[in-house]
Design an enzyme around this catalytic site. Structure first.
Site, PDB file in Angstrom:
ATOM      1  N   ASP A  43       0.850  -1.195   0.000  1.00  0.00           N
ATOM      2  CA  ASP A  43       0.000   0.000   0.000  1.00  0.00           C
ATOM      3  C   ASP A  43       0.882   1.240   0.000  1.00  0.00           C
ATOM      4  OD1 ASP A  43      -2.425  -1.437   0.123  1.00  0.00           O
ATOM      5  OD2 ASP A  43      -2.236  -1.655   2.289  1.00  0.00           O
ATOM      6  N   ASP A  71      -7.120  -1.245  -4.475  1.00  0.00           N
ATOM      7  CA  ASP A  71      -8.187  -0.878  -3.541  1.00  0.00           C
ATOM      8  C   ASP A  71      -9.085   0.200  -4.142  1.00  0.00           C
ATOM      9  OD1 ASP A  71      -7.110  -2.625  -1.649  1.00  0.00           O
ATOM     10  OD2 ASP A  71      -5.829  -1.067  -0.795  1.00  0.00           O
TER      11      ASP A  71
END
Length: 203
Positions: free
Chosen positions: A144, A178
């Site tokens: 991430d 995401d």
């Protein structure tokens, strides 16, 4: 919308997602970041579990999660194929394609990154290290990097439970995959009637 166009969407999302992840993984050590604006940073973190950093406890928690993701992606893939076959609305096909692409992008991390990269703690990881990766097949960590701390400060004392505590909005760190999933779900919610039109009942 044709299956070829939906596959093109999936490929484009996967390319952007994986290129960004490989760049971050091979350019930053864990916790490193770059401040782009006050409200946006590139911050390298790794997610060992589900969304929001949640984890499944136990020795086989990570393995169970990855296997579940693999099963889920098969179901989403069938949903996409079936929707195209039934000539479903464009918004539905696009939404499913985005959800599939995002899920598949994070699956690549979970399945392969443990083999492809070494550890990122206090060092920049190497792609295909000679001494092996940081994990095994199906035990990779999701990369991430997108962080949007839109507001930081202390909450008013009169608020129950959280009053007086330091708070960051928006705190989670996420990635392109995401975003793709969230966009797909958002399309289904915002254009629900177009995505799932009700069939008129013949008199």
């Amino acid at each position: 919308m044709s299956l070829k166009k939906s596959i093109l969407i999936i490929i484009l999302v996967l390319l952007v997602d994986q290129i960004s992840k490989v760049y971050i993984k091979t350019s930053f050590s864990l916790g490193d970041g770059v401040k782009v604006f006050d409200w946006f940073q590139i911050l390298f973190v790794e997610n060992e579990g589900m969304a929001w950093g949640a984890k499944i406890p136990g020795e086989y928690g990570k393995l169970f999660l990855t296997v579940f993701r693999l099963i889920a992606i098969v179901g989403i893939g069938y949903w996409l194929w079936d929707s195209v076959r039934k000539k479903a609305s464009r918004v539905l096909v696009v939404a499913i394609a985005l959800i599939f692409a995002g899920a598949f992008g994070n699956i690549i991390d979970s399945v392969f990154y443990g083999l492809l990269f070494n550890d990122s703690h206090h060092q920049v990881a190497t792609f295909l290290p000679a001494d092996g990766g940081y994990g095994t097949l199906l035990h990779g960590k999701v990369v991430d990097m997108l962080y949007f701390p839109l507001w930081k400060g202390y909450l008013p004392e009169w608020l129950p439970f959280w009053g007086g505590k330091f708070f960051t909005f928006f705190d989670p760190v996420f990635n392109i995959a995401d975003m793709s999933i969230s966009t797909g779900v958002g399309l289904l919610i915002a254009f629900n009637k177009r995505a799932f039109p009700k069939k008129e009942i013949e008199a």
